[in-house]
Design a protein around this motif. Structure first.
Motif, PDB file in Angstrom:
ATOM      1  N   SER A 187       0.534  -1.347   0.000  1.00 40.35           N
ATOM      2  CA  SER A 187      -0.051  -0.185   0.046  1.00 40.35           C
ATOM      3  C   SER A 187       0.967   1.306  -0.022  1.00 40.35           C
ATOM      4  O   SER A 187       0.571   2.287  -0.718  1.00 40.35           O
ATOM      5  CB  SER A 187      -0.816  -0.005   1.158  1.00 40.35           C
ATOM      6  OG  SER A 187      -1.692  -1.029   0.988  1.00 40.35           O
ATOM      7  N   ALA A 190       2.911   1.659  -3.310  1.00 36.84           N
ATOM      8  CA  ALA A 190       2.011   1.978  -4.261  1.00 36.84           C
ATOM      9  C   ALA A 190       1.673   3.697  -4.424  1.00 36.84           C
ATOM     10  O   ALA A 190       1.790   4.151  -5.357  1.00 36.84           O
ATOM     11  CB  ALA A 190       0.446   1.479  -4.445  1.00 36.84           C
ATOM     12  N   ASP A 263      -8.336   7.198  -8.065  1.00 36.67           N
ATOM     13  CA  ASP A 263      -8.504   5.661  -7.964  1.00 36.67           C
ATOM     14  C   ASP A 263      -9.984   5.498  -8.059  1.00 36.67           C
ATOM     15  O   ASP A 263     -10.255   4.211  -8.494  1.00 36.67           O
ATOM     16  CB  ASP A 263      -8.385   5.259  -6.434  1.00 36.67           C
ATOM     17  CG  ASP A 263      -6.626   4.988  -6.232  1.00 36.67           C
ATOM     18  OD1 ASP A 263      -5.866   5.086  -7.308  1.00 36.67           O
ATOM     19  OD2 ASP A 263      -6.262   4.805  -5.099  1.00 36.67           O
ATOM     20  N   ILE A 267     -11.482   2.436 -10.518  1.00 39.34           N
ATOM     21  CA  ILE A 267     -12.182   1.404  -9.932  1.00 39.34           C
ATOM     22  C   ILE A 267     -13.587   1.319 -10.456  1.00 39.34           C
ATOM     23  O   ILE A 267     -14.145   0.072 -10.685  1.00 39.34           O
ATOM     24  CB  ILE A 267     -12.479   1.442  -8.367  1.00 39.34           C
ATOM     25  CG1 ILE A 267     -10.870   0.897  -7.836  1.00 39.34           C
ATOM     26  CG2 ILE A 267     -13.209   0.235  -8.040  1.00 39.34           C
ATOM     27  CD1 ILE A 267     -10.262  -0.239  -8.302  1.00 39.34           C
ATOM     28  N   GLU A 272     -10.366  -4.151 -11.253  1.00 39.04           N
ATOM     29  CA  GLU A 272      -9.525  -4.835 -10.984  1.00 39.04           C
ATOM     30  C   GLU A 272      -8.284  -3.809 -11.354  1.00 39.04           C
ATOM     31  O   GLU A 272      -7.011  -4.047 -11.243  1.00 39.04           O
ATOM     32  CB  GLU A 272      -9.247  -6.194 -12.016  1.00 39.04           C
ATOM     33  CG  GLU A 272     -10.152  -7.022 -11.644  1.00 39.04           C
ATOM     34  CD  GLU A 272     -10.153  -7.566 -10.468  1.00 39.04           C
ATOM     35  OE1 GLU A 272      -9.172  -7.781  -9.933  1.00 39.04           O
ATOM     36  OE2 GLU A 272     -11.603  -7.852  -9.906  1.00 39.04           O
ATOM     37  N   VAL A 274      -5.275  -1.092 -10.880  1.00 40.76           N
ATOM     38  CA  VAL A 274      -4.287  -0.767 -10.000  1.00 40.76           C
ATOM     39  C   VAL A 274      -4.390   0.562  -9.280  1.00 40.76           C
ATOM     40  O   VAL A 274      -4.509   1.569 -10.090  1.00 40.76           O
ATOM     41  CB  VAL A 274      -2.785  -0.791 -10.755  1.00 40.76           C
ATOM     42  CG1 VAL A 274      -1.789  -0.607  -9.752  1.00 40.76           C
ATOM     43  CG2 VAL A 274      -2.455  -2.232 -11.379  1.00 40.76           C
ATOM     44  N   CYS A 275      -4.191   0.746  -8.172  1.00 38.42           N
ATOM     45  CA  CYS A 275      -4.470   1.809  -7.377  1.00 38.42           C
ATOM     46  C   CYS A 275      -3.623   2.362  -6.633  1.00 38.42           C
ATOM     47  O   CYS A 275      -2.445   1.867  -6.233  1.00 38.42           O
ATOM     48  CB  CYS A 275      -5.727   1.692  -6.169  1.00 38.42           C
ATOM     49  SG  CYS A 275      -7.183   0.968  -6.825  1.00 38.42           S
ATOM     50  N   TYR A 277      -3.694   3.816  -3.742  1.00 36.97           N
ATOM     51  CA  TYR A 277      -4.123   3.143  -2.117  1.00 36.97           C
ATOM     52  C   TYR A 277      -4.830   2.008  -2.371  1.00 36.97           C
ATOM     53  O   TYR A 277      -6.169   1.869  -2.108  1.00 36.97           O
ATOM     54  CB  TYR A 277      -5.032   4.216  -1.777  1.00 36.97           C
ATOM     55  CG  TYR A 277      -4.679   5.583  -1.546  1.00 36.97           C
ATOM     56  CD1 TYR A 277      -3.764   6.168  -0.547  1.00 36.97           C
ATOM     57  CD2 TYR A 277      -5.139   6.592  -2.639  1.00 36.97           C
ATOM     58  CE1 TYR A 277      -3.285   7.378  -0.723  1.00 36.97           C
ATOM     59  CE2 TYR A 277      -4.499   8.077  -2.661  1.00 36.97           C
ATOM     60  CZ  TYR A 277      -3.604   8.514  -1.838  1.00 36.97           C
ATOM     61  OH  TYR A 277      -3.049   9.827  -1.736  1.00 36.97           O
ATOM     62  N   PRO A 278      -4.047   1.051  -2.553  1.00 34.08           N
ATOM     63  CA  PRO A 278      -4.671  -0.551  -2.666  1.00 34.08           C
ATOM     64  C   PRO A 278      -5.482  -0.994  -1.169  1.00 34.08           C
ATOM     65  O   PRO A 278      -6.274  -1.646  -1.225  1.00 34.08           O
ATOM     66  CB  PRO A 278      -3.583  -1.394  -3.059  1.00 34.08           C
ATOM     67  CG  PRO A 278      -2.386  -0.587  -2.699  1.00 34.08           C
ATOM     68  CD  PRO A 278      -2.849   0.881  -2.807  1.00 34.08           C
ATOM     69  N   ASP A 279      -4.916  -0.465  -0.056  1.00 37.45           N
ATOM     70  CA  ASP A 279      -5.583  -0.709   1.062  1.00 37.45           C
ATOM     71  C   ASP A 279      -6.949  -0.295   1.393  1.00 37.45           C
ATOM     72  O   ASP A 279      -7.644  -0.651   2.133  1.00 37.45           O
ATOM     73  CB  ASP A 279      -4.677  -0.204   2.214  1.00 37.45           C
ATOM     74  CG  ASP A 279      -4.079   1.199   2.086  1.00 37.45           C
ATOM     75  OD1 ASP A 279      -3.794   1.589   0.920  1.00 37.45           O
ATOM     76  OD2 ASP A 279      -3.799   1.948   3.165  1.00 37.45           O
ATOM     77  N   LEU A 281      -9.195  -0.383  -1.334  1.00 40.20           N
ATOM     78  CA  LEU A 281     -10.029  -0.902  -2.514  1.00 40.20           C
ATOM     79  C   LEU A 281     -11.478  -1.372  -2.216  1.00 40.20           C
ATOM     80  O   LEU A 281     -12.289  -0.761  -2.955  1.00 40.20           O
ATOM     81  CB  LEU A 281      -9.195  -2.145  -2.999  1.00 40.20           C
ATOM     82  CG  LEU A 281      -9.673  -2.860  -4.165  1.00 40.20           C
ATOM     83  CD1 LEU A 281      -9.733  -1.736  -5.302  1.00 40.20           C
ATOM     84  CD2 LEU A 281      -9.151  -3.981  -4.287  1.00 40.20           C
TER      85      LEU A 281
END
Length: 334
Positions: A187, A190, A263, A267, A272, A274-275, A277-279, A281
């Motif tokens: 996270s 990224a 982000d 989304i 799917e 890529v972000c 802030y993937p945490d 999602l």
């Protein structure tokens, strides 16, 4: 962060193979321009190349690291290797004169001499012309390396006499993998990969408590924005404004805010994606279902225009209050 030949090969495979082939075929030129942005490895690969040229026992076009010359290059004590840097805004004539004096000393060791000009685009016409004659007619075997992030800013008289070695910027995916390999969370990796293309700076930011707090504060404001205007205003006054007091801090915070809304757009288009802030999602997916592309587009424009207002030195409290209203209402600045 010392990098091995293998690491440099992963960072800049084309450049490394190019330089190793030049050495292997004994086609060392008299002058090179290493052009690459921050984090592209120009400095590290320059040292690798210089060490390779001086190494007494190179192995498969890689310096041995252990011979006397390798050790002297690494410690900066080889008498035939010289570097010059800008002094203030420019590389001054005095620095070139000092370099030429050192290069022409009779006490130098036999063999190749190498000099490196850092931030070579800062050579002014006077210092460049002072160096030009030595560049064209060096005494003995001499190799020059000019390092710059913008070859077009260098004087044409220098450019035309050098071989151009172009460095590629480090990819976001490569940076994230490198950071994760060093123990940074996916996270955070990224996020910092969106802020800088310099691996060392990214690693430093990843460990920086102030950056972590900035990230947390921005995400808290995003959540408040999708709650109600009262919560977002409260977050601005209690968290945002006390933390981001300097202009540079506010610029970074607005960029981080922009990345969050990007982000959500990504989304909404592709679950799917890529972000930054993937945490977050799961929250992005929830918000994406509850909003429209039109509103998200207006919100992105509002953040971009707030950043423009910041550059014009608008009162920051007023700017943020207005931004919160615009984000809530889906309106941009007039």
């Amino acid at each position: 962060m010392v990098q091995t030949a293998e690491e440099l090969l992963k960072l800049q495979p084309v450049v490394m193979k190019q330089l190793q082939t030049i050495f292997d075929k004994k086609r060392l030129g008299h002058a090179y321009i290493f052009e690459g942005g921050k984090g592209s490895g120009t400095e590290a690969i320059m040292h690798f190349f210089v060490q390779l040229m001086f190494c007494e026992e190179p192995r498969k076009n890689v310096p041995c690291e252990t011979c006397r010359n390798c050790q002297r290059i690494k410690s900066g004590n080889h008498p035939n290797f010289h570097q010059i840097y800008p002094d203030g805004q420019f590389i001054k004539v005095a620095a070139i004169e000092a370099l030429l004096h050192e290069m022409n000393k009779t006490g130098l060791e036999a063999g190749r001499k190498v000099y490196v000009v850092h931030e070579a685009d800062r050579l002014n016409p006077q210092s460049a012309n002072k160096l030009l004659k030595f560049l064209e007619e060096p005494e003995g075997i001499v190799t020059a390396i000019f390092i710059t992030d913008n070859i077009n800013a260098m004087l044409s008289t220098i450019r035309s006499r050098c071989q151009h070695i172009k460095f590629q910027g480090i990819s976001k995916d490569t940076m994230i993998k490198e950071l994760v390999a060093e123990g940074i969370t996916l996270s955070m990796a990224a996020t910092v990969s969106m802020v800088t293309s310099d691996l060392e700076e990214a690693f430093s930011l990843s460990k920086d408590d102030e950056f972590a707090q900035a990230r947390k504060t921005v995400l808290k404001l995003v959540e408040a924005t999708f709650t109600n205007v009262h919560e977002s205003m409260l977050s601005v006054h209690e968290d945002w404004l006390p933390l981001f007091k300097e202009k540079e801090q506010m610029e970074l915070a607005l960029d981080l805010l922009l990345f969050a809304f990007r982000d959500i757009v990504a989304i909404k288009a592709n679950p799917e994606a890529v972000c930054t802030y993937p945490d977050w999602l799961s929250y992005w997916k929830k918000v994406a279902l509850q909003t429209t592309y039109a509103r998200l587009s207006t919100q992105l424009q509002a953040i971009l225009q707030a950043r423009q207002q910041l550059q014009r030195n608008m009162n920051r409290t007023l700017m943020m209050e207005q931004l919160m209203l615009n984000l809530q209402e889906g309106k941009s600045f007039v």
